[in-house]
Motif scaffolding. Structure first.
Motif, mmCIF file in Angstrom:
data_model
loop_
_atom_site.group_PDB
_atom_site.id
_atom_site.type_symbol
_atom_site.label_atom_id
_atom_site.label_comp_id
_atom_site.label_asym_id
_atom_site.label_seq_id
_atom_site.Cartn_x
_atom_site.Cartn_y
_atom_site.Cartn_z
ATOM 1 N N UNK A 1 -13.145 -14.333 -18.409
ATOM 2 C CA UNK A 1 -14.221 -14.772 -17.525
ATOM 3 C C UNK A 1 -15.453 -14.057 -18.289
ATOM 4 N N UNK A 2 -15.458 -12.752 -18.500
ATOM 5 C CA UNK A 2 -16.669 -11.982 -19.109
ATOM 6 C C UNK A 2 -16.922 -12.612 -20.529
ATOM 7 N N UNK A 3 -15.911 -12.700 -21.236
ATOM 8 C CA UNK A 3 -16.175 -13.091 -22.542
ATOM 9 C C UNK A 3 -16.894 -14.781 -22.571
ATOM 10 N N UNK A 4 -16.511 -15.714 -21.621
ATOM 11 C CA UNK A 4 -16.984 -16.681 -21.494
ATOM 12 C C UNK A 4 -18.491 -16.702 -20.950
ATOM 13 N N UNK A 5 -18.711 -15.668 -19.922
ATOM 14 C CA UNK A 5 -20.008 -15.618 -19.324
ATOM 15 C C UNK A 5 -20.902 -14.942 -20.596
ATOM 16 N N UNK A 6 -20.363 -13.966 -21.451
ATOM 17 C CA UNK A 6 -21.408 -13.643 -22.555
ATOM 18 C C UNK A 6 -21.407 -14.749 -23.593
ATOM 19 N N UNK A 7 -20.735 -15.855 -23.677
ATOM 20 C CA UNK A 7 -20.825 -16.938 -24.705
ATOM 21 C C UNK A 7 -22.141 -17.629 -23.984
ATOM 22 N N UNK A 8 -21.842 -18.179 -22.881
ATOM 23 C CA UNK A 8 -23.058 -18.838 -22.075
ATOM 24 C C UNK A 8 -24.037 -18.172 -22.118
ATOM 25 N N UNK A 9 -24.248 -16.915 -22.042
ATOM 26 C CA UNK A 9 -25.642 -16.292 -21.926
ATOM 27 C C UNK A 9 -26.316 -16.192 -23.098
ATOM 28 N N UNK B 1 -19.449 -23.665 -7.204
ATOM 29 C CA UNK B 1 -18.175 -24.004 -7.464
ATOM 30 C C UNK B 1 -17.412 -22.711 -8.209
ATOM 31 N N UNK B 2 -18.207 -21.988 -8.949
ATOM 32 C CA UNK B 2 -17.703 -21.081 -9.962
ATOM 33 C C UNK B 2 -17.495 -19.670 -8.851
ATOM 34 N N UNK B 3 -18.476 -19.748 -7.894
ATOM 35 C CA UNK B 3 -18.159 -18.513 -6.956
ATOM 36 C C UNK B 3 -17.050 -18.806 -5.935
ATOM 37 N N UNK B 4 -16.885 -20.052 -5.627
ATOM 38 C CA UNK B 4 -15.738 -20.352 -4.716
ATOM 39 C C UNK B 4 -14.416 -20.185 -5.493
ATOM 40 N N UNK B 5 -14.357 -20.543 -6.958
ATOM 41 C CA UNK B 5 -13.157 -20.443 -7.604
ATOM 42 C C UNK B 5 -12.860 -18.936 -7.777
ATOM 43 N N UNK B 6 -13.763 -18.256 -8.167
ATOM 44 C CA UNK B 6 -13.771 -16.599 -8.228
ATOM 45 C C UNK B 6 -13.278 -16.233 -6.838
ATOM 46 N N UNK B 7 -13.667 -16.453 -5.761
ATOM 47 C CA UNK B 7 -13.470 -15.928 -4.278
ATOM 48 C C UNK B 7 -11.977 -16.178 -4.231
ATOM 49 N N UNK B 8 -11.675 -17.434 -4.459
ATOM 50 C CA UNK B 8 -10.025 -17.924 -4.321
ATOM 51 C C UNK B 8 -9.155 -17.342 -5.198
ATOM 52 N N UNK B 9 -9.552 -16.914 -6.433
ATOM 53 C CA UNK B 9 -8.759 -16.154 -7.244
ATOM 54 C C UNK B 9 -8.418 -14.810 -6.853
ATOM 55 N N UNK B 10 -9.577 -14.218 -6.120
ATOM 56 C CA UNK B 10 -9.328 -12.657 -5.734
ATOM 57 C C UNK B 10 -8.561 -12.887 -4.221
ATOM 58 N N UNK B 11 -8.655 -13.649 -3.567
ATOM 59 C CA UNK B 11 -7.957 -13.725 -2.413
ATOM 60 C C UNK B 11 -6.362 -14.046 -2.878
#
Length: 187
Positions: A111-119, A6-16
């Motif tokens: 997104x990077x900050x959220x990913x870092x927080x999750x990591x 779902x995250x990958x699909x959302x990221x791809x959709x945002x990029x498109x």
């Protein structure tokens, strides 16, 4: 950090969507430029025909020369107006694309900050320092980008002021040159 489909699909959709926005902006600018060129060509043909008709009606060489000099000023003004319009279209296009890119950069930072927080939640003990360093580097990069962006905007503002002054001076110079030409006496 595990990326879900779902995250990958959302990221791809945002990029498109981002690419489509940039494409639409570029296409709109191309359309405006094409319309400007078409209108300018149409006006040039009309002006040329009118000028030829006026010049062909000159009774003597002095009248012909006077007509030529009187035509130079409006022609220079139209040329400057055309280049000013092209510059406006290019500047607006650049501003819109810059705005889109800044929005994408802001989203990427979130997104990077959220990913870092999750990591950091699932990271082994002692990795807090590394994650803090990455966040600090990200903040420094953002700060540098903001500074460079502000400096670039100032340069653009100065360049726009110089272009406006130069085009005004060019039109004024053409007007002065055509007005200063002495009339020849016919023999």
């Amino acid at each position: 950090m595990i990326a879900t489909p779902e995250k990958l699909a959302a990221a791809n959709k945002a990029t498109v969507e981002s690419l489509l926005s940039v494409s639409a902006t570029a296409m709109a600018s191309a359309e405006r430029l094409a319309a400007l060129n078409l209108n300018t060509a149409r006006a040039l043909i009309e002006d040329s025909m009118s000028t030829l008709k006026t010049l062909s009606e000159a009774k003597d060489p002095q009248a012909f020369i006077n007509l030529q000099t009187s035509i130079a000023q409006p022609g220079a003004e139209k040329l400057v107006a055309y280049y000013r319009s092209v510059y406006e279209i290019a500047t607006q296009n650049q501003a819109e694309i810059t705005k889109l890119m800044e929005s994408q950069l802001a989203d990427l930072n979130l997104s990077l900050n959220a990913a870092l927080d999750e990591a950091s939640k699932s990271a082994p003990a002692g990795s807090d320092v590394a994650i803090a360093a990455v966040k600090s580097a990200l903040a420094a990069a953002n700060s540098t980008y903001d500074s460079v962006s502000k400096a670039a905007r100032q340069v653009v503002d100065i360049a726009e002021a110089n272009v406006a002054a130069a085009t005004g001076a060019a039109v004024k110079a053409v007007g002065t040159t055509t007005a200063a030409k002495p009339a020849r006496k016919s023999a």
